[in-house]
Design a protein around this motif. Sequence first.
Motif, PDB file in Angstrom:
ATOM      1  N   ASN A  29      20.210  41.142   9.512  1.00  0.00           N
ATOM      2  CA  ASN A  29      20.285  42.219   8.518  1.00  0.00           C
ATOM      3  C   ASN A  29      21.021  43.433   9.067  1.00  0.00           C
ATOM      4  O   ASN A  29      21.851  44.029   8.363  1.00  0.00           O
ATOM      5  CB  ASN A  29      18.888  42.615   8.044  1.00  0.00           C
ATOM      6  N   ILE A  30      20.723  43.808  10.289  1.00  0.00           N
ATOM      7  CA  ILE A  30      21.418  44.958  10.903  1.00  0.00           C
ATOM      8  C   ILE A  30      22.912  44.660  11.018  1.00  0.00           C
ATOM      9  O   ILE A  30      23.755  45.492  10.676  1.00  0.00           O
ATOM     10  CB  ILE A  30      20.828  45.297  12.293  1.00  0.00           C
ATOM     11  N   ASP A  54      32.626  41.872  17.328  1.00  0.00           N
ATOM     12  CA  ASP A  54      32.160  42.215  18.680  1.00  0.00           C
ATOM     13  C   ASP A  54      31.524  43.602  18.691  1.00  0.00           C
ATOM     14  O   ASP A  54      30.459  43.809  19.285  1.00  0.00           O
ATOM     15  CB  ASP A  54      33.311  42.164  19.689  1.00  0.00           C
ATOM     16  N   THR A  55      32.166  44.545  18.046  1.00  0.00           N
ATOM     17  CA  THR A  55      31.642  45.909  17.978  1.00  0.00           C
ATOM     18  C   THR A  55      30.336  45.943  17.197  1.00  0.00           C
ATOM     19  O   THR A  55      29.362  46.596  17.616  1.00  0.00           O
ATOM     20  CB  THR A  55      32.674  46.849  17.328  1.00  0.00           C
ATOM     21  N   ALA A  56      30.290  45.220  16.085  1.00  0.00           N
ATOM     22  CA  ALA A  56      29.066  45.151  15.282  1.00  0.00           C
ATOM     23  C   ALA A  56      27.918  44.535  16.087  1.00  0.00           C
ATOM     24  O   ALA A  56      26.772  44.955  15.955  1.00  0.00           O
ATOM     25  CB  ALA A  56      29.311  44.364  14.008  1.00  0.00           C
ATOM     26  N   SER A  57      28.229  43.567  16.916  1.00  0.00           N
ATOM     27  CA  SER A  57      27.193  42.939  17.753  1.00  0.00           C
ATOM     28  C   SER A  57      26.583  43.941  18.725  1.00  0.00           C
ATOM     29  O   SER A  57      25.364  43.978  18.914  1.00  0.00           O
ATOM     30  CB  SER A  57      27.773  41.753  18.523  1.00  0.00           C
ATOM     31  N   VAL A  58      27.426  44.750  19.334  1.00  0.00           N
ATOM     32  CA  VAL A  58      26.938  45.771  20.272  1.00  0.00           C
ATOM     33  C   VAL A  58      26.082  46.804  19.538  1.00  0.00           C
ATOM     34  O   VAL A  58      24.989  47.156  19.984  1.00  0.00           O
ATOM     35  CB  VAL A  58      28.120  46.454  21.005  1.00  0.00           C
ATOM     36  N   ILE A  59      26.565  47.271  18.404  1.00  0.00           N
ATOM     37  CA  ILE A  59      25.822  48.252  17.614  1.00  0.00           C
ATOM     38  C   ILE A  59      24.493  47.656  17.145  1.00  0.00           C
ATOM     39  O   ILE A  59      23.448  48.312  17.203  1.00  0.00           O
ATOM     40  CB  ILE A  59      26.659  48.729  16.412  1.00  0.00           C
ATOM     41  N   THR A  60      24.521  46.406  16.707  1.00  0.00           N
ATOM     42  CA  THR A  60      23.309  45.720  16.255  1.00  0.00           C
ATOM     43  C   THR A  60      22.277  45.665  17.368  1.00  0.00           C
ATOM     44  O   THR A  60      21.093  45.961  17.153  1.00  0.00           O
ATOM     45  CB  THR A  60      23.651  44.291  15.776  1.00  0.00           C
ATOM     46  N   GLN A  61      22.710  45.273  18.557  1.00  0.00           N
ATOM     47  CA  GLN A  61      21.785  45.171  19.691  1.00  0.00           C
ATOM     48  C   GLN A  61      21.160  46.532  20.005  1.00  0.00           C
ATOM     49  O   GLN A  61      19.955  46.634  20.233  1.00  0.00           O
ATOM     50  CB  GLN A  61      22.506  44.623  20.919  1.00  0.00           C
ATOM     51  N   ARG A  62      21.970  47.578  19.992  1.00  0.00           N
ATOM     52  CA  ARG A  62      21.450  48.921  20.282  1.00  0.00           C
ATOM     53  C   ARG A  62      20.468  49.394  19.221  1.00  0.00           C
ATOM     54  O   ARG A  62      19.425  49.965  19.546  1.00  0.00           O
ATOM     55  CB  ARG A  62      22.593  49.915  20.414  1.00  0.00           C
ATOM     56  N   ARG A  63      20.782  49.144  17.960  1.00  0.00           N
ATOM     57  CA  ARG A  63      19.861  49.543  16.875  1.00  0.00           C
ATOM     58  C   ARG A  63      18.552  48.757  16.945  1.00  0.00           C
ATOM     59  O   ARG A  63      17.476  49.304  16.710  1.00  0.00           O
ATOM     60  CB  ARG A  63      20.515  49.343  15.512  1.00  0.00           C
ATOM     61  N   PHE A  64      18.656  47.477  17.280  1.00  0.00           N
ATOM     62  CA  PHE A  64      17.455  46.642  17.401  1.00  0.00           C
ATOM     63  C   PHE A  64      16.582  47.136  18.551  1.00  0.00           C
ATOM     64  O   PHE A  64      15.373  47.245  18.416  1.00  0.00           O
ATOM     65  CB  PHE A  64      17.845  45.178  17.614  1.00  0.00           C
ATOM     66  N   GLU A  65      17.210  47.464  19.676  1.00  0.00           N
ATOM     67  CA  GLU A  65      16.448  47.995  20.814  1.00  0.00           C
ATOM     68  C   GLU A  65      15.773  49.305  20.444  1.00  0.00           C
ATOM     69  O   GLU A  65      14.626  49.558  20.848  1.00  0.00           O
ATOM     70  CB  GLU A  65      17.371  48.180  22.025  1.00  0.00           C
ATOM     71  N   ASP A  66      16.434  50.148  19.678  1.00  0.00           N
ATOM     72  CA  ASP A  66      15.837  51.400  19.232  1.00  0.00           C
ATOM     73  C   ASP A  66      14.607  51.137  18.355  1.00  0.00           C
ATOM     74  O   ASP A  66      13.617  51.852  18.426  1.00  0.00           O
ATOM     75  CB  ASP A  66      16.851  52.260  18.463  1.00  0.00           C
ATOM     76  N   LEU A  67      14.694  50.117  17.505  1.00  0.00           N
ATOM     77  CA  LEU A  67      13.557  49.771  16.645  1.00  0.00           C
ATOM     78  C   LEU A  67      12.363  49.291  17.462  1.00  0.00           C
ATOM     79  O   LEU A  67      11.219  49.510  17.075  1.00  0.00           O
ATOM     80  CB  LEU A  67      13.945  48.647  15.672  1.00  0.00           C
ATOM     81  N   CYS A  68      12.630  48.641  18.569  1.00  0.00           N
ATOM     82  CA  CYS A  68      11.567  48.047  19.381  1.00  0.00           C
ATOM     83  C   CYS A  68      10.872  49.061  20.294  1.00  0.00           C
ATOM     84  O   CYS A  68       9.859  48.748  20.908  1.00  0.00           O
ATOM     85  CB  CYS A  68      12.117  46.888  20.208  1.00  0.00           C
ATOM     86  N   GLN A  69      11.428  50.241  20.394  1.00  0.00           N
ATOM     87  CA  GLN A  69      10.824  51.244  21.288  1.00  0.00           C
ATOM     88  C   GLN A  69       9.730  52.006  20.592  1.00  0.00           C
ATOM     89  O   GLN A  69       9.595  52.128  19.470  1.00  0.00           O
ATOM     90  CB  GLN A  69      11.894  52.211  21.793  1.00  0.00           C
TER      91      GLN A  69
END
Length: 69
Positions: A29-30, A54-69
């Motif tokens: 979804n992200i 590739d850029t979307a993948s990096v942004i997705t990973q960062r947003r997901f990590e932010d959600l998990c904190q």
Amino acid sequence: LHYPLRRQRQMCIRDSTMSVLHHAEILENIFDEVMADFKNRNLHLIFPQEVLEDTASVITQRRFEDLCQ
């Protein structure tokens, strides 16, 4: 294994699988949101699809990590 322990292990495996599937759904979804944002900004007219993904993948990973904190 003794039945209650086996049952508990099966439940843990099921819960773990459900958690992975839920995380995959969130990530998808992200990623879709980021790609839609890129398209709305007409970035697909400037950059190759591979670069955007590739850029979307990096942004997705960062947003997901932010959600998990």
